[in-house]
Structure formats: C-alpha cells, structure tokens
Scaffold this motif. Structure first.
Motif, PDB file in Angstrom:
ATOM      1  N   SER A  75       1.025  -1.337   0.052  1.00 15.01           N
ATOM      2  CA  SER A  75       0.087  -0.141   0.152  1.00 15.01           C
ATOM      3  C   SER A  75       1.032   1.198  -0.206  1.00 15.01           C
ATOM      4  O   SER A  75       1.853   1.242   0.827  1.00 15.01           O
ATOM      5  CB  SER A  75      -0.961   0.035   1.224  1.00 15.01           C
ATOM      6  OG  SER A  75      -1.555  -1.223   1.243  1.00 15.01           O
ATOM      7  N   TYR A  76       0.605   2.044  -0.970  1.00 15.26           N
ATOM      8  CA  TYR A  76       1.415   3.229  -1.264  1.00 15.26           C
ATOM      9  C   TYR A  76       1.761   4.040  -0.140  1.00 15.26           C
ATOM     10  O   TYR A  76       2.740   4.446   0.504  1.00 15.26           O
ATOM     11  CB  TYR A  76       1.456   4.021  -2.339  1.00 15.26           C
ATOM     12  CG  TYR A  76       2.382   5.155  -2.681  1.00 15.26           C
ATOM     13  CD1 TYR A  76       3.459   4.968  -3.105  1.00 15.26           C
ATOM     14  CD2 TYR A  76       1.752   6.450  -2.444  1.00 15.26           C
ATOM     15  CE1 TYR A  76       4.343   5.926  -3.282  1.00 15.26           C
ATOM     16  CE2 TYR A  76       2.712   7.632  -2.704  1.00 15.26           C
ATOM     17  CZ  TYR A  76       3.996   7.286  -3.025  1.00 15.26           C
ATOM     18  OH  TYR A  76       4.853   8.461  -3.044  1.00 15.26           O
ATOM     19  N   ASP A  77       0.434   4.339   0.365  1.00 14.31           N
ATOM     20  CA  ASP A  77       0.602   5.311   1.724  1.00 14.31           C
ATOM     21  C   ASP A  77       1.515   4.809   2.947  1.00 14.31           C
ATOM     22  O   ASP A  77       2.279   5.569   3.623  1.00 14.31           O
ATOM     23  CB  ASP A  77      -0.675   5.770   1.990  1.00 14.31           C
ATOM     24  CG  ASP A  77      -1.626   4.494   2.436  1.00 14.31           C
ATOM     25  OD1 ASP A  77      -1.485   3.311   2.091  1.00 14.31           O
ATOM     26  OD2 ASP A  77      -2.491   4.860   3.352  1.00 14.31           O
ATOM     27  N   ALA A 134      -2.081   9.786  10.570  1.00 11.44           N
ATOM     28  CA  ALA A 134      -0.908  10.394   9.678  1.00 11.44           C
ATOM     29  C   ALA A 134      -0.795  12.067   9.473  1.00 11.44           C
ATOM     30  O   ALA A 134      -1.988  12.462   9.989  1.00 11.44           O
ATOM     31  CB  ALA A 134      -1.342  10.068   8.146  1.00 11.44           C
ATOM     32  N   GLU A 182       4.943   5.093   1.945  1.00 11.15           N
ATOM     33  CA  GLU A 182       5.572   6.571   1.818  1.00 11.15           C
ATOM     34  C   GLU A 182       5.866   6.856   3.336  1.00 11.15           C
ATOM     35  O   GLU A 182       6.881   7.584   3.531  1.00 11.15           O
ATOM     36  CB  GLU A 182       4.699   7.039   1.082  1.00 11.15           C
ATOM     37  CG  GLU A 182       5.002   8.798   1.048  1.00 11.15           C
ATOM     38  CD  GLU A 182       3.939   9.711   0.438  1.00 11.15           C
ATOM     39  OE1 GLU A 182       4.217  10.548  -0.407  1.00 11.15           O
ATOM     40  OE2 GLU A 182       2.577   9.275   0.705  1.00 11.15           O
ATOM     41  N   ARG A 183       4.967   6.574   4.085  1.00  5.91           N
ATOM     42  CA  ARG A 183       5.193   7.130   5.568  1.00  5.91           C
ATOM     43  C   ARG A 183       6.332   6.061   6.257  1.00  5.91           C
ATOM     44  O   ARG A 183       6.955   6.991   7.172  1.00  5.91           O
ATOM     45  CB  ARG A 183       3.861   6.744   6.361  1.00  5.91           C
ATOM     46  CG  ARG A 183       2.687   7.640   5.647  1.00  5.91           C
ATOM     47  CD  ARG A 183       1.323   7.118   6.863  1.00  5.91           C
ATOM     48  NE  ARG A 183       1.585   7.247   8.228  1.00  5.91           N
ATOM     49  CZ  ARG A 183       0.870   6.710   8.943  1.00  5.91           C
ATOM     50  NH1 ARG A 183      -0.196   6.029   8.608  1.00  5.91           N
ATOM     51  NH2 ARG A 183       0.976   6.796  10.239  1.00  5.91           N
ATOM     52  N   LYS A 197      -4.928  -2.642   3.616  1.00  9.50           N
ATOM     53  CA  LYS A 197      -3.516  -2.214   3.534  1.00  9.50           C
ATOM     54  C   LYS A 197      -2.722  -3.012   4.135  1.00  9.50           C
ATOM     55  O   LYS A 197      -2.774  -3.868   4.968  1.00  9.50           O
ATOM     56  CB  LYS A 197      -3.389  -0.911   4.115  1.00  9.50           C
ATOM     57  CG  LYS A 197      -4.367   0.246   3.431  1.00  9.50           C
ATOM     58  CD  LYS A 197      -3.961   1.557   4.450  1.00  9.50           C
ATOM     59  CE  LYS A 197      -5.062   2.530   3.646  1.00  9.50           C
ATOM     60  NZ  LYS A 197      -4.686   3.990   4.230  1.00  9.50           N
TER      61      LYS A 197
END
Length: 239
Positions: free
Chosen positions: A134-136, A239, A139-140, A199
């Motif tokens: 899951s990209y988010d 986030a 990224e985090r 996710k």
C-alpha cells in the motif's frame, strides 16, 4: 457471527486494533508488546501464536505472530482482515539480502513481492498478479525512517516457498532482476490485502546475505530489528 469467529484466534470482536504489526515469531510479538506498548492485554495464545493489543503514544495498536511461510501468514492475515475488521497489517521480519547494494542490518521495504508460490492461483486471474504494498504505508515508512536517520531501501523482494532450496543457484537468479532480498511471507500478505481492499506493508531487517555467507551475529539482531519495529509502530499513529 460468534464473538470468536475463527478456531485459530482466541480474540473476541473488538479485541484487535485497526493496525496490526505482524512478525513471524510470536516471541517477537511479545517483545514488541513488552517494550513498546502500554495497557497491554493478551488476546490470543491459540497454538502459541501470541497476539497483544495495547497503546503506542496513546493510540491503539495490536501485534501478533504470523508464523513461517505463506500458508501461515495467509491464514492469520485473512482472518484479521475479514473477521476482525483490521485495516492495516505491517509485517516486520527478517530477510536475506540478494542485491549487492543490500547489507546486513539494512531495513528494506517491499514495494513489490515476487514469488515462486502458487498462492495467486486461487483467484483464477487471466494472467499474472503483481503483489504490491500500500503506497501510503510505504511512503510513511520511508519518511519515518528518514526522520530517525535510517535509510529504508525500497524495491522488490522475493517471497519464496522454499527455505531449503534444492537448486543452489535459484536465489542468485533473482539478483539479475534487481530483487533486494528474500523472505517467505510478503506476497501472500499483499494478495490478501488486495482481495480484501485493505492495506499492507512488509518491512524487513537484513539478517544475512545468503549469496556470500555473511550473517548478523545473534546478539546484534535485536538492536537492528528495533529500528524496523519503531518505523512500523509509527504507522499506527494518525498520518
């Protein structure tokens, strides 16, 4: 639905947080609960696959062992997503480095997961499915590592069904495609997440380099794994 909807997990509905950290080793789940979480309670000890829920910096988070290999994490992650309302699972595990740019102690995030497994056959797709993170979450995780002064290496990993490989050259062949490291669970986790619309992310600490024979000493593994754990725990925060 029964309050304990699966024979593999003793948790009742509501016992498990929306975000779950999933090491393979249930004793590593206990380590995370003991050292990082507050107000901890044990929600599962069926088959000694320990699971705990507590708070991290005031926010609910759970941690549970997932076992070794795709059949094992396939069962546990499926049940967490489908029966317990979990939204995000972050695998925190060890891996063998394949690419020459990867060294022991490095933290690797699996952007994608190649595999020699037949796990995807159940979906009856008219082609080859590419399991991805899951990209988010990815990224985090990279940002959290950077904030801690840790370079998170991002790329493809190999989720293999074989720990003892009959072909001695099998692992090396993945190197030519830029695969960073080999482990045994990410592809199944990513496929379960995709099917459930949830996710997932696989974070790994490189514990050995199977192509050179270099290995991280046992007494250094825990301190190196700590960096990965802290990055993963940050993903349970808003986030």
């Amino acid at each position: 639905m029964e309050s304990t909807p699966t024979p593999h997990n003793g948790a009742h509905i509501g016992d498990i947080a929306k975000t779950v950290l999933m090491p393979g080793d249930p004793l590593r789940a206990k380590y995370i609960a003991d050292h990082y979480l507050e107000d901890v309670h044990l929600f599962n000890e069926v088959r000694n696959m320990l699971g705990y829920t507590g708070t991290y910096q005031g926010h609910p988070v759970s941690v549970m062992g997932g076992g070794m290999g795709m059949p094992s994490i396939g069962i546990y992650s499926y049940e967490l997503y489908e029966f317990y309302g979990v939204e995000s699972i972050i695998r925190v595990g060890s891996a063998g480095g394949i690419d020459p740019s990867v060294h022991v102690r490095d933290v690797v995030a699996g952007m994608g997961a190649c595999t020699d497994s037949n796990f995807a056959a159940q979906y009856r797709l008219p082609g080859t499915f590419a399991p991805i993170a899951s990209y988010d979450l990815l990224e985090r995780a990279v940002a959290a590592g950077r904030a801690q002064g840790i370079e998170v290496k991002v790329g493809n990993v190999l989720s293999s069904d074989h720990f003892y490989q009959d072909d001695p050259n099998a692992t090396a062949t993945w190197q030519k495609m830029g695969v960073l490291a080999v482990e045994m669970e990410a592809a199944a986790l990513y496929m379960n997440a995709a099917r459930a619309g949830k996710k997932a992310l696989c974070l790994l600490t490189v514990s050995d380099l199977p192509l050179t024979g270099e290995s991280l000493p046992a007494d250094e593994r825990q301190s190196s794994f700590t960096q990965m754990m802290e990055i993963a725990l940050s993903l349970a925060l808003p986030a």
